[in-house]
Write a protein that holds these residues in place. Structure first.
Motif, PDB file in Angstrom:
ATOM      1  N   CYS A   1      14.376  19.228  15.214  1.00 31.02           N
ATOM      2  CA  CYS A   1      13.829  18.050  15.900  1.00 31.02           C
ATOM      3  C   CYS A   1      13.649  18.330  17.387  1.00 31.02           C
ATOM      4  O   CYS A   1      14.567  18.790  18.050  1.00 31.02           O
ATOM      5  CB  CYS A   1      14.761  16.856  15.726  1.00 31.02           C
ATOM      6  N   PRO A   2      12.467  18.039  17.935  1.00 27.52           N
ATOM      7  CA  PRO A   2      12.241  18.297  19.350  1.00 27.52           C
ATOM      8  C   PRO A   2      13.155  17.481  20.268  1.00 27.52           C
ATOM      9  O   PRO A   2      13.308  17.825  21.431  1.00 27.52           O
ATOM     10  CB  PRO A   2      10.779  17.933  19.555  1.00 27.52           C
TER      11      PRO A   2
ATOM     12  N   CYS B   1      12.650   8.652  17.942  1.00 27.93           N
ATOM     13  CA  CYS B   1      11.853   9.399  16.964  1.00 27.93           C
ATOM     14  C   CYS B   1      10.367   9.081  17.092  1.00 27.93           C
ATOM     15  O   CYS B   1       9.970   7.926  17.211  1.00 27.93           O
ATOM     16  CB  CYS B   1      12.338   9.077  15.562  1.00 27.93           C
ATOM     17  N   VAL B   2       9.538  10.130  17.090  1.00 29.04           N
ATOM     18  CA  VAL B   2       8.087   9.914  17.166  1.00 29.04           C
ATOM     19  C   VAL B   2       7.425  10.162  15.808  1.00 29.04           C
ATOM     20  O   VAL B   2       6.208  10.169  15.711  1.00 29.04           O
ATOM     21  CB  VAL B   2       7.429  10.843  18.216  1.00 29.04           C
ATOM     22  N   ARG B   3       8.243  10.377  14.783  1.00 26.31           N
ATOM     23  CA  ARG B   3       7.733  10.668  13.439  1.00 26.31           C
ATOM     24  C   ARG B   3       6.739  11.836  13.458  1.00 26.31           C
ATOM     25  O   ARG B   3       5.653  11.756  12.901  1.00 26.31           O
ATOM     26  CB  ARG B   3       7.130   9.424  12.790  1.00 26.31           C
ATOM     27  N   CYS B   4       7.170  12.905  14.123  1.00 29.51           N
ATOM     28  CA  CYS B   4       6.326  14.099  14.169  1.00 29.51           C
ATOM     29  C   CYS B   4       6.427  14.852  12.842  1.00 29.51           C
ATOM     30  O   CYS B   4       5.585  15.684  12.533  1.00 29.51           O
ATOM     31  CB  CYS B   4       6.773  15.019  15.309  1.00 29.51           C
ATOM     32  N   GLY B   5       7.485  14.572  12.095  1.00 25.34           N
ATOM     33  CA  GLY B   5       7.607  15.190  10.778  1.00 25.34           C
ATOM     34  C   GLY B   5       8.189  16.595  10.787  1.00 25.34           C
ATOM     35  O   GLY B   5       8.274  17.226   9.741  1.00 25.34           O
TER      36      GLY B   5
ATOM     37  N   CYS C   1      11.158  17.491  11.044  1.00 26.59           N
ATOM     38  CA  CYS C   1      12.402  17.550  10.276  1.00 26.59           C
ATOM     39  C   CYS C   1      12.150  17.329   8.781  1.00 26.59           C
ATOM     40  O   CYS C   1      13.019  17.595   7.961  1.00 26.59           O
ATOM     41  CB  CYS C   1      13.378  16.491  10.779  1.00 26.59           C
TER      42      CYS C   1
HETATM   43  S1  SF4 Z   1      11.780  15.897  14.012  1.00 21.07           S
HETATM   44 FE1  SF4 Z   1      12.133  14.158  12.676  1.00 21.07          FE
HETATM   45  S2  SF4 Z   1      13.657  12.920  13.758  1.00 21.07           S
HETATM   46 FE2  SF4 Z   1      12.803  14.328  15.240  1.00 21.07          FE
HETATM   47  S3  SF4 Z   1      11.135  13.188  16.201  1.00 21.07           S
HETATM   48 FE3  SF4 Z   1      10.215  14.387  14.548  1.00 21.07          FE
HETATM   49  S4  SF4 Z   1      10.236  13.002  12.816  1.00 21.07           S
HETATM   50 FE4  SF4 Z   1      11.632  12.129  14.308  1.00 21.07          FE
END
Ligand code: SF4
Ligand code: SF4
Lengths: 537, 329
Positions: free
Chosen positions: A173-174, A94-98, A100
């Motif tokens: 999620c990517p 997880c890269v915490r792209c947000g 999700c």
């Molecule tokens: S979508 Fe959610 S689970 Fe997937 S990388 Fe981004 S923050 Fe992490």
């Protein structure tokens, strides 16, 4: 069920998405009434041989954990990291792209930041970092790691039983990180020290012993089905048979027990009986495998296998050729993604072929279990059913894609094809809320109990609001779905958010429209409600 | 807090690089020893992580399906969002890795008139894609320092990249794009309360490291030119295993190197490994052909079940009473 202790819809809808000042790592859980489920009773835990049976409540200070609970959890994590690539990968990736973050119905309905899938995962991930990664061991909180404490465990319990394993987050999620998978493993860990909820363990224990969630004994199953056959006769004038435990039948039919035991599922079940009678299907129900649903899915991988084993075992004992499965959500997650891997191979069965149309179900040639909507869509396509869709004219229908058939199978067109052939007023909900984007009923994965009502209504809010929109626009009064849990949970959800909309199965619609040989002139639908043309006469 | 720590970390790094440039011994370390060390850590670490993941078994076939599955022949299926065979999976993965398919679905929720509204939010997808692609192009462009004669395709790429001649030296599109992408990703993390709430040190630090490397690179190219011949000599020295100390390349260059080497060492132990991990994700890289082909779980073990015989023993009398057939009288 009652909404006495649940805030009114007008209050509940006031959701605020601004995160609080305190970071999530420093916010202990608050076991607010209405937002958690009662723990598993010692009786059901003992029946299943699960760890640490005892009386306790989440609101207790002392959860009566085993002395070495921490060691058990950490060993359990280690074992699972070695057994599931998904676990290790989803912990690391997880890269915490947000992306999700705002996709979870529990977050949308509650605004609680720990209901963002990414944070739900971080609850476990932070512990993983602390004990299983070099950087976490060395740099602690700087590396996003934290110690495993009783408070952390309490947090896991609260939030892993506030996830319905619906997989919506995983669509966005990517890297395909699937919080449902993390929740499943998280619940497995919790089970190691005796933390689980009764709405899961009791059905599982019942299912283990009696073959179905509700603990109905063989005679009871028979009575219920006979009762439904009476209903069909009342409405149509046609007496349908209820084959049970019949050796040598061609097909074993397995459906969730909710279908034959609880309204409005019973109408769906009556629908199956009418349909199978009309096409002269050589099939049988089983009392031993009288449950399609599998609450093992909400307990552990081992429990899935233990409960699911009955279906193939019974198919073998009865000597059927293949298996037909009724309308259910998580049952189909298990059938599609676990059953044959766990309890196969299926060399004692034959590749499914529809005895009515001759169609080979190529897509089920190995598992040898066909979804009833595939079966019925094929019947309709081949012109084997005489249908009068106008018999559903009193209904204005919309369709809810259940999470599991949507995101673990991709079963979208079959039910729509059926609905379009059996009724004249079908209106889809907004695109962001159907098919792979579908919103959960808010009560799956064992959370559909009364004590958890506020959280259910919150989690179901996105679904309910989408129904409300089509109700306002098209005057929709029926919400069709293909899931037994949905039929129970959506009913409360509609009552709370969108009064005036009732819930039904797809095969109830089918049976309403089905013209049966030797039937009386129909004046009512399966529920005994008058048909539209009666009104106009 | 996490943001502050990462800013400090990057600052320290810069100061370190400044220190290095003023000492002959340390520049030797930076340009002769560390390159090999960083490269080794990068390669070994990367491979190690991938092997660790790949070693863990995939007990169940659990693709997330995002479109109609393959079922009856007359039902139109989504071969890419719900693949049923290897070619479909390759297509799905290609879309995911090259075009960020899942991120393209992104929406954002807000409450309007007591209703949740889902608005399309493709910015993350757009800038994410921009950033990753331009970074890749920049890395490839750097190959011209390491290969002699410069392969024609690298020159080709550079000239396409520098198609819009503006200013001298050429302003590469990728340079502008990478800056835009990075700035967006960084600002988003800092400005959006939700993002700030979930971000940890590594999230900021990784971005800042790359930002540092990119900025110093751009500064050297456009404002404080360095002697490219010297740089090339240095780089060629590395590849031919006869490293030489660089003369007169300037402080900025040392800072640039410092960022790049730190990045290489940081890479395998951080979330940046998503670059390799994405290929292994079992919800994306498996075909949804579960009912067509049995998936084997290497650790599938027998479990305790309740057999039919036990069941009948429990309920035989009741079954007989209900007129249900029994196996044993
Ligand atoms: S979508 Fe959610 S689970 Fe997937 S990388 Fe981004 S923050 Fe992490
Ligand atoms: S699986 Fe569903 S309920 Fe669980 S975190 Fe993801 S979106 Fe929420």
């Amino acid at each position: 069920m009652s909404f006495d202790h649940t805030p009114k819809p007008d209050e509940l809808i006031d959701v605020c998405y601004d995160p609080p000042k305190t970071p999530w790592t420093k916010t202990p859980v608050d076991f607010r009434p209405g937002t958690w489920s009662y723990p598993g009773t010692p009786k059901s835990l003992t029946a299943l041989g699960l760890a640490n049976p005892r009386q306790w409540q989440p609101t207790d200070e002392d959860w009566k954990l085993p002395e070495n609970w921490k060691e058990i959890i950490l060993d359990g994590m280690k074992e699972r990291i070695g057994k599931h690539r998904s676990f290790k990968l989803f912990m690391d990736l997880c890269v915490r792209c947000g992306a999700c973050a705002d996709k979870c119905h529990f977050y949308i309905g509650s605004g609680d930041p720990k209901n963002m899938p990414v944070v739900r995962a971080e609850l476990l991930r932070s512990v993983y970092r602390r004990y299983f990664t070099q950087s976490g061991r060395m740099f602690g909180s700087l590396a996003g790691a934290r110690d495993l404490t009783v408070d952390v465990l309490k947090e896991w319990f609260y939030y892993f039983f506030q996830c319905t394993e619906c997989r919506r987050c995983s669509v966005f999620c990517p890297y395909g990180i699937d919080q449902a998978e993390i929740t499943m493993l998280g619940r497995e860990l919790l089970n190691l020290v005796g933390l689980n909820i009764n709405w899961v363990t009791e059905p599982a224990a019942n299912c283990f012993r009696t073959g179905n969630h509700l603990g109905i004994q063989p005679g009871g199953v028979k009575d219920m089905l006979e009762f439904l056959a009476d209903d069909v006769e009342d409405r149509t004038g046609v007496r349908v048979a209820v084959p049970l435990n019949k050796k040598g039948a061609e097909i074993l039919f397995v459906t969730p027990s909710g279908d034959y035991f609880a309204d409005p599922g019973t109408y769906t079940c009556a629908g199956y009986l009418a349909l199978f009678h009309e096409i002269g299907l050589d099939y049988t129900f089983s009392t031993y495998a009288s449950e399609g649903g599998n609450f093992g899915l909400f307990t552990s991988h081992e429990m899935i296998k233990r409960l699911n084993a009955k279906i193939y075992a019974e198919a073998k004992r009865l000597g059927v050729k293949w298996i037909l499965g009724g309308e259910c959500g998580h049952m189909w997650r298990v059938v599609q993604q676990y059953m044959e891997t766990m309890n196969g191979p299926t060399d004692f069965l034959e590749e499914p072929v529809s005895p009515i149309t001759g169609t080979r179900f190529e897509n089920a040639k190995s598992t040898k279990m066909v979804h009833i909507s595939e079966f019925t869509a094929d019947l309709i396509r081949n012109g084997k059913l005489k249908l009068d869709p106008s018999r559903n004219d009193h209904l204005r229908v919309t369709f809810h894609d259940s999470c599991n058939p949507a995101r673990a199978m991709g079963l979208f067109e079959e039910p729509r094809y059926i609905i379009n052939n059996v009724c004249n007023n079908f209106h889809e909900m907004a695109e962001d809320t159907i098919r792979e984007n579908t919103f959960c009923c808010g009560g799956g994965a064992g959370l559909g109990n009364d004590e958890n009502m506020e959280m259910r209504m919150r989690g179901g809010m996105p679904r309910a609001m989408a129904v409300k929109a089509v109700k306002e626009k098209y005057d929709v009064n029926r919400l069709a779905c293909m899931c037994a849990i949905d039929r129970a949970t959506l009913t409360s959800l509609m009552e709370y958010w969108v009064p005036g909309v009732e819930v039904m199965g797809v095969h109830e619609l089918v049976a309403n429209a089905l013209i049966m040989k030797g039937e009386n002139e129909r004046t009512t639908d399966l529920r005994g409600e008058p048909l539209k043309r009666e009104e106009s006469k | 807090m996490n943001l502050l720590t990462s800013l400090i970390a990057v600052l320290i790094l810069t100061l370190l690089a400044l220190g290095v440039s003023s000492s002959a011994g340390l520049t030797y370390l930076l340009t002769v020893v560390i390159p090999y060390a960083a490269f080794a850590v990068f390669i070994v670490g990367f491979v190690y992580r991938i092997v660790q993941w790949a070693k863990a078994p995939v007990p169940f076939r659990i693709p997330t399906t995002c479109g109609q599955e393959k079922s009856l022949p007359w039902i139109k299926r989504e071969a890419l969002d719900n693949p049923s065979c290897l070619c479909g999976v390759i297509g799905r993965m290609a879309l995911e890795v090259l075009l960020f398919r899942s991120l393209f679905r992104n929406t954002t929720v807000s409450m309007q008139q007591k209703r949740p509204i889902y608005d399309s939010a493709k910015w993350l997808w757009f800038f994410g894609l921009l950033f990753h692609w331009s970074l890749l192009i920049i890395v490839i462009r750097h190959l011209r320092f390491f290969i002699e004669p410069i392969a024609p395709w690298i020159n080709g790429l550079s000239s396409v990249d520098g198609f819009f001649q503006s200013g001298i030296p050429t302003l590469y599109l990728s340079d502008a794009a990478v800056l835009a992408g990075l700035t967006f990703l960084f600002l988003r993390r800092v400005v959006s309360p939700r993002l700030r709430y979930i971000s940890i040190f590594t999230d900021y630090f990784s971005l800042l490291l790359i930002l540092g490397a990119v900025t110093t690179g751009l500064l050297m190219r456009h404002f404080f030119p360095v002697d490219l011949l010297q740089v090339k000599n240095l780089a060629m020295g590395w590849v031919t295993f006869s490293p030489v100390r660089a003369e007169g390349v300037g402080t900025l260059f040392y800072i640039h190197l410092c960022f790049v080497f730190t990045l290489m060492i940081w890479f395998p132990m951080s979330k940046l490994m998503h670059m390799g991990g994405v290929f292994l994700s079992p919800t994306r890289n498996l075909a949804n052909n579960n009912r067509m082909k049995r998936h084997i779980n290497p650790w599938n073990a027998p479990v305790k079940v309740h057999t039919y015989e036990e069941y009948e023993d429990d309920f035989r009398d009741k079954m007989k009473l209900a007129g249900l057939p029994v196996d044993k009288e």
